[in-house]
Design a protein around this motif. Structure first.
Motif, PDB file in Angstrom:
ATOM      1  N   LEU A   1       1.939   9.621 -16.522  1.00  0.00           N
ATOM      2  CA  LEU A   1      -0.131   8.259 -16.893  1.00  0.00           C
ATOM      3  C   LEU A   1       0.585   7.287 -16.496  1.00  0.00           C
ATOM      4  O   LEU A   1      -0.460   6.614 -15.680  1.00  0.00           O
ATOM      5  N   THR A   2       1.565   6.458 -16.664  1.00  0.00           N
ATOM      6  CA  THR A   2       1.942   5.275 -16.294  1.00  0.00           C
ATOM      7  C   THR A   2       1.949   5.308 -14.612  1.00  0.00           C
ATOM      8  O   THR A   2       1.825   3.612 -14.325  1.00  0.00           O
ATOM      9  N   GLY A   3       2.921   5.778 -14.091  1.00  0.00           N
ATOM     10  CA  GLY A   3       3.490   5.865 -12.629  1.00  0.00           C
ATOM     11  C   GLY A   3       1.638   6.327 -12.458  1.00  0.00           C
ATOM     12  O   GLY A   3       1.761   5.542 -10.809  1.00  0.00           O
ATOM     13  N   ALA A   4       0.931   7.240 -12.541  1.00  0.00           N
ATOM     14  CA  ALA A   4      -0.295   7.618 -12.125  1.00  0.00           C
ATOM     15  C   ALA A   4      -1.111   6.039 -12.158  1.00  0.00           C
ATOM     16  O   ALA A   4      -1.705   6.010 -10.922  1.00  0.00           O
ATOM     17  N   ILE A   5      -1.267   5.615 -13.065  1.00  0.00           N
ATOM     18  CA  ILE A   5      -1.779   4.681 -13.232  1.00  0.00           C
ATOM     19  C   ILE A   5      -1.625   3.042 -11.910  1.00  0.00           C
ATOM     20  O   ILE A   5      -2.345   2.078 -11.744  1.00  0.00           O
ATOM     21  N   LEU A   6      -0.497   2.595 -12.463  1.00  0.00           N
ATOM     22  CA  LEU A   6      -0.202   1.653 -11.450  1.00  0.00           C
ATOM     23  C   LEU A   6       0.027   3.003  -9.712  1.00  0.00           C
ATOM     24  O   LEU A   6      -0.605   1.588  -9.203  1.00  0.00           O
ATOM     25  N   LEU A   7      -0.163   3.893  -9.151  1.00  0.00           N
ATOM     26  CA  LEU A   7      -0.288   3.758  -7.893  1.00  0.00           C
ATOM     27  C   LEU A   7      -2.105   4.045  -7.510  1.00  0.00           C
ATOM     28  O   LEU A   7      -2.726   3.404  -6.811  1.00  0.00           O
ATOM     29  N   PHE A   8      -2.808   4.732  -9.067  1.00  0.00           N
ATOM     30  CA  PHE A   8      -4.353   3.970  -8.728  1.00  0.00           C
ATOM     31  C   PHE A   8      -4.994   2.851  -7.832  1.00  0.00           C
ATOM     32  O   PHE A   8      -5.563   2.591  -7.775  1.00  0.00           O
ATOM     33  N   SER A   9      -4.056   1.927  -9.077  1.00  0.00           N
ATOM     34  CA  SER A   9      -4.312   0.587  -9.364  1.00  0.00           C
ATOM     35  C   SER A   9      -3.457  -0.313  -8.040  1.00  0.00           C
ATOM     36  O   SER A   9      -4.623  -1.038  -7.995  1.00  0.00           O
ATOM     37  N   ILE A  10      -2.246   0.022  -7.494  1.00  0.00           N
ATOM     38  CA  ILE A  10      -2.378  -0.677  -5.740  1.00  0.00           C
ATOM     39  C   ILE A  10      -3.090  -0.153  -5.063  1.00  0.00           C
ATOM     40  O   ILE A  10      -3.475  -0.938  -4.266  1.00  0.00           O
ATOM     41  N   SER A  11      -3.613   0.843  -5.239  1.00  0.00           N
ATOM     42  CA  SER A  11      -3.684   1.670  -3.940  1.00  0.00           C
ATOM     43  C   SER A  11      -6.043   0.874  -4.148  1.00  0.00           C
ATOM     44  O   SER A  11      -6.808   0.524  -3.572  1.00  0.00           O
ATOM     45  N   SER A  12      -6.144   0.793  -5.058  1.00  0.00           N
ATOM     46  CA  SER A  12      -7.299   0.230  -6.052  1.00  0.00           C
ATOM     47  C   SER A  12      -7.429  -1.343  -5.299  1.00  0.00           C
ATOM     48  O   SER A  12      -8.257  -1.702  -4.324  1.00  0.00           O
TER      49      SER A  12
END
Length: 472
Positions: free
Chosen positions: A352-363
């Motif tokens: 989930l931490t990795g998912a949040i990282l990718l989500f945040s970079i795209s945002s």
């Protein structure tokens, strides 16, 4: 400072806290009905963009698929992980139903606003530019330049500055809690990544989004499907709970149906952004044969954000035993994280931490581009763009390094409310134009065209940049 906070508090009360959410729903229903339920009649056409190459090299734009993935990357973020958890905590399972409902009407709103942005796009210094600010000034005339400027300023302040600080804070917090990484290291890493992306321009931003958005979306979807398969016998019960709670037949939190309705509508709108005018800034840069083609594609973006990704989070939470209806304590990203851990084990918190990282970079990519696009409308000075880039990098760093730093950016949500009001006013004033555009698209389909093509000559009475529609 208290006076400034009070001022923005009043703006927030007059927008999100008062009548803006019902207005967005009403407008969405209006667009749905008068356009002939376009989000349903064109649903099959939405997926064409996923398999099309649509090379736009040399034209200053990006492909339709890249525009879709960039807007999905912007819409999909913390709201899909933490926001859904908050909605369920405060509104019960029924909030999920109303999130679905607002997404369905929001698909029509997104089609309308993105089609107009495409119609009035401009080719400036070799790059495609567009969005509500340009739609207002070229669609409504110079007398409304002040309104376009208000929109541009609010877009820069809320998305490029405020929301990017929040994204940095979210990633650093998740990394610290699950991996023990000091916030300073996260801040440095995010600042470097942000710098590499924003100095690459829209084409590099689009190329990065074209890679990481499918990875993050498919990985998160895969995890949700795993959880669903592990609990397949519980799906009917969960669906019954969602529907029953949505209509007050089952009350699991204080406020019953009212709480479910309010939380579902608000969180859904915050997540998919339909009606705010943010996605049209990206949609306008796409090289497509007809403005409505990109409008249809952006409807799919709303569908992916809410119906797919938000539903993944909802099922992860509702199929677990961590969430207790009406109980206080665990909410937000912690509820999602602990629910996922309860299903598949402790390793899920790292996932989930990795998912949040990718989500945040795209945002961050998306938020920055919105700010750059608004700034180029207000100023043609290239130095101002460099200043914005450095400022955005600094905001991401500041948001990541200081746990309480983002409390300074209390103005983001109120200004987003102003964006919605300005955008909705423009959409209503330009509704005859979108009706005409849709009629042209539908007529070409009726005449047997596989993919309708826009002819600027048919709209010569409008202030359209013919060069932006001239094929190379």
């Amino acid at each position: 400072m208290d006076l400034i906070e009070s001022f923005f508090g009043v703006i927030n009360d007059l927008t999100w806290g008062w009548a803006l959410v019902p207005f967005l729903i009403i407008f969405g229903l209006f667009f749905t009905i008068v356009t002939g339920f376009v989000q349903f009649t064109f649903f099959g056409r939405m997926f064409r963009v996923l398999k099309g190459k649509n090379d736009s090299s040399g034209k200053g734009g990006i492909s339709g698929r890249e525009a879709l993935l960039l807007s999905v990357g912007g819409r999909v973020g913390g709201g899909n992980i933490a926001g859904v958890a908050v909605a369920i905590t405060l509104g019960g399972p029924g909030a999920v139903f109303w999130m679905w409902a607002v997404a369905l009407v929001g698909m029509a709103t997104s089609l309308v606003e993105c089609s107009l942005a495409q119609l009035y796009k401009r080719k400036e210094n070799g790059q495609m530019r567009g969005g509500p600010a340009r739609t207002i000034i070229y669609g409504l005339g110079q007398d409304y330049k002040w309104l376009a400027s208000v929109y541009a300023v609010c877009l820069i302040a809320s998305f490029a500055i405020g929301f990017n600080a929040f994204q940095g804070n979210t990633v650093a917090g998740a990394a610290q809690d699950s991996l023990g990484i000091d916030r300073m290291w996260s801040a440095i890493g995010l600042a470097v990544i942000t710098g590499l992306i924003v100095y690459g321009g829209i084409k590099r931003i689009a190329k990065v989004a074209d890679v990481i958005v499918p990875i993050m979306a498919l990985a998160y979807l895969g995890m949700a499907l795993l959880v669903i398969l592990m609990n397949i016998t519980e799906i009917p019960t969960v669906l019954m709970s969602i529907v029953s709670n949505a209509f007050g037949l089952e009350e699991v939190v204080g406020g019953g149906m009212g709480a479910a309705l309010a939380q579902g509508l608000r969180r859904g709108l915050f997540s998919n952004e339909a009606g705010l005018g943010s996605a049209p800034n990206v949609a306008a840069t796409a090289d497509v044969p007809h403005p409505v083609s990109q409008g249809i594609t952006q409807s799919l973006s709303v569908f992916i954000d809410t119906i797919v990704i938000c539903s993944c989070t909802a099922f992860i939470i509702l199929l677990g035993d961590v969430y207790v209806p009406g109980a206080e304590g665990i909410d937000g990203v912690v509820l999602t994280q602990q629910s996922l851990v309860s299903h598949v084990g402790n390793w899920a918190q790292y996932f989930l931490t990795g998912a949040i990282l990718l989500f945040s970079i795209s945002s961050i990519m998306y938020n920055y581009y919105l700010g750059e696009n608004a700034l180029t409308f207000m100023s043609k000075n290239k130095v101002s763009v460099h200043i914005l880039r450095l400022f955005v990098i600094g905001m991401v760093f500041l948001g990541a390094v200081a746990p309480a730093a983002t409390s300074v950016f209390f103005f983001s949500d109120p200004l987003m409310g102003v964006l919605a009001i300005v955008n909705l006013l423009a959409l209503m004033m330009l509704f005859p134009t979108i009706t005409r555009l849709l009629k042209d698209y539908k007529q070409q389909l009726k005449d047997g065209a596989d993919e309708p093509v826009f002819d600027p000559a048919k709209f010569s009475d409008l202030n359209i940049d013919v060069e932006a529609w001239t094929k190379k």
